[in-house]
Design a protein around this motif. Structure first.
Motif, PDB file in Angstrom:
ATOM      1  N   ARG A   1       0.738  -1.120   0.063  1.00 43.16           N
ATOM      2  CA  ARG A   1      -0.120   0.126  -0.276  1.00 43.16           C
ATOM      3  C   ARG A   1       0.804   1.124  -0.197  1.00 43.16           C
ATOM      4  O   ARG A   1       0.373   2.246  -0.131  1.00 43.16           O
ATOM      5  N   ASP A   2       2.058   1.127   0.268  1.00 39.05           N
ATOM      6  CA  ASP A   2       3.124   2.262   0.355  1.00 39.05           C
ATOM      7  C   ASP A   2       3.673   2.398  -1.013  1.00 39.05           C
ATOM      8  O   ASP A   2       3.481   3.641  -1.682  1.00 39.05           O
ATOM      9  N   CYS A   3       4.171   1.537  -1.545  1.00 36.64           N
ATOM     10  CA  CYS A   3       4.876   1.802  -2.946  1.00 36.64           C
ATOM     11  C   CYS A   3       4.313   1.287  -4.242  1.00 36.64           C
ATOM     12  O   CYS A   3       4.712   1.320  -5.304  1.00 36.64           O
ATOM     13  N   LYS A   4       2.887   0.519  -3.791  1.00 40.89           N
ATOM     14  CA  LYS A   4       2.055   0.159  -4.770  1.00 40.89           C
ATOM     15  C   LYS A   4       2.782  -0.967  -5.729  1.00 40.89           C
ATOM     16  O   LYS A   4       2.702  -0.831  -7.030  1.00 40.89           O
TER      17      LYS A   4
ATOM     18  N   PRO B   1       5.708   5.633   1.051  1.00 39.45           N
ATOM     19  CA  PRO B   1       4.814   6.691   0.148  1.00 39.45           C
ATOM     20  C   PRO B   1       5.518   7.850  -0.399  1.00 39.45           C
ATOM     21  O   PRO B   1       6.374   8.249   0.374  1.00 39.45           O
ATOM     22  N   LYS B   2       5.003   8.374  -1.581  1.00 36.74           N
ATOM     23  CA  LYS B   2       5.601   9.531  -1.987  1.00 36.74           C
ATOM     24  C   LYS B   2       5.296  10.563  -1.376  1.00 36.74           C
ATOM     25  O   LYS B   2       4.144  10.791  -0.966  1.00 36.74           O
TER      26      LYS B   2
ATOM     27  N   ARG C   1       5.971  -9.496   1.654  1.00 36.80           N
ATOM     28  CA  ARG C   1       4.827  -8.529   1.697  1.00 36.80           C
ATOM     29  C   ARG C   1       4.953  -7.505   2.735  1.00 36.80           C
ATOM     30  O   ARG C   1       4.385  -6.323   2.333  1.00 36.80           O
ATOM     31  N   PHE C   2       5.783  -7.441   3.659  1.00 38.49           N
ATOM     32  CA  PHE C   2       6.000  -6.409   4.466  1.00 38.49           C
ATOM     33  C   PHE C   2       7.086  -5.599   4.158  1.00 38.49           C
ATOM     34  O   PHE C   2       8.140  -5.709   3.132  1.00 38.49           O
ATOM     35  N   GLY C   3       6.897  -4.183   4.563  1.00 35.01           N
ATOM     36  CA  GLY C   3       8.031  -3.168   4.106  1.00 35.01           C
ATOM     37  C   GLY C   3       9.233  -3.507   4.315  1.00 35.01           C
ATOM     38  O   GLY C   3      10.062  -3.425   3.202  1.00 35.01           O
ATOM     39  N   PRO C   4       9.821  -3.978   5.418  1.00 35.65           N
ATOM     40  CA  PRO C   4      11.267  -4.288   5.777  1.00 35.65           C
ATOM     41  C   PRO C   4      11.798  -5.379   5.017  1.00 35.65           C
ATOM     42  O   PRO C   4      12.839  -5.281   4.723  1.00 35.65           O
ATOM     43  N   ASP C   5      10.758  -6.095   4.536  1.00 37.40           N
ATOM     44  CA  ASP C   5      11.438  -7.313   3.688  1.00 37.40           C
ATOM     45  C   ASP C   5      11.702  -6.941   2.268  1.00 37.40           C
ATOM     46  O   ASP C   5      12.771  -7.677   1.566  1.00 37.40           O
TER      47      ASP C   5
END
Length: 286
Positions: A119-122, A140-141, A130-134
């Motif tokens: 949902r952040d980098c799309k 997000p921009k 699936r998680f951001g740190p992984d």
């Protein structure tokens, strides 16, 4: 076959080795023959048109598109028509290339069941990343909230550079009349200011030199109305009583503009323009 009451009841099976009378026969939807319960299937009576309504699709190895075989037609002819008309070998790589997880070193093929959109980098990733740190998500921009003055200036320049539509005849006449009225008002205000400055200068000079004018006996003249006085004191009293108290310091003549259609007079040219636009539809012709 049949009975006196129902002479058409029952039919023989179409199989030559059977010929059984069946009172509830079955009609084949391919060859339209009548069969008994035992020989009703295509395999049992060896139907020659069993594949009449079948749909057969062959995948082209060049473009990975499906080619439907036409019944009662040679498959070689169908294949040749496909190759000569709609076969596109460039589509092979697009169809066979499978989408993978973009994380370096991950070879997981993304399908419907294991695809997660961040949902952040799309960007789509597998379940493992699936998680951001992984997947080292950049986040997000950021939305620019600062106001750019140069953008405002450039926007105004673009608006000024756009061609303006030509105004109508009434608009042209109104614009020219307003310009003339503003010029008249500016010249009148300049004359009033000049007369005020002259009267104030003369008044201050008269007040400062009261004693000298009494001794010299010279004739003083009012700068506004031109009246002559024997002393400065008399001139000062005249200016205070006549010009200041009456509120007409400038002594300028009041001009009246007349409407060319109804002959109505106006002191202010702008009021005349508004009257013409409101009551006569913007036309100055009588």
């Amino acid at each position: 076959m049949g009975t006196p009451e129902f002479p058409d009841l029952g039919k023989h099976c179409a199989v030559s080795d059977c010929k059984l009378i069946d009172f509830l026969p079955f009609t084949c939807d391919r060859c339209d023959q009548v069969y008994c319960l035992e020989h009703r299937s295509y395999i049992k009576h060896q139907c020659a048109k069993a594949d009449k309504l079948d749909v057969t699709v062959v995948i082209c190895p060049l473009c990975t598109k499906g080619v439907r075989l036409v019944p009662d037609q040679d498959p070689n002819i169908t294949w040749e028509n496909h190759v000569n008309t709609e076969c596109d070998p460039s589509n092979y790589e697009k169809a066979t290339k499978k989408k993978k997880c973009p994380v370096p070193g991950c070879r997981e093929i993304l399908v419907f069941s294991n695809t997660i959109n961040c949902r952040d980098c799309k960007v789509d990733h597998c379940l493992k990343h699936r998680f951001g740190p992984d997947h080292k998500c950049p986040g997000p921009k950021k939305v620019e909230t600062s106001f750019s003055f140069m953008n405002l200036v450039n926007g105004s320049k673009r608006q000024d550079s756009k061609p303006k539509s030509s105004p109508s005849t009434s608009s042209k006449w109104t614009t020219s009349f307003l310009n003339m009225a503003s010029n008249i008002r500016a010249s009148a205000e300049a004359g009033v200011s000049r007369l005020r400055g002259d009267s104030n200068t003369a008044w201050q000079t008269a007040r400062g030199g009261v004693a000298q004018s009494h001794t010299s006996g010279q004739v003083e003249q009012c700068p506004q109305c031109g009246a002559k006085f024997s002393s400065v004191t008399t001139l000062v009293d005249h200016v205070q009583k006549v010009h200041e108290r009456s509120g007409n310091r400038s002594g300028a003549k009041v001009t009246i503009d007349v409407c060319p259609k109804c002959s109505r007079g106006f002191r202010d040219p702008v009021s005349l323009v508004e009257h013409v636009e409101r009551d006569h539809g913007g036309s100055s012709r009588a």
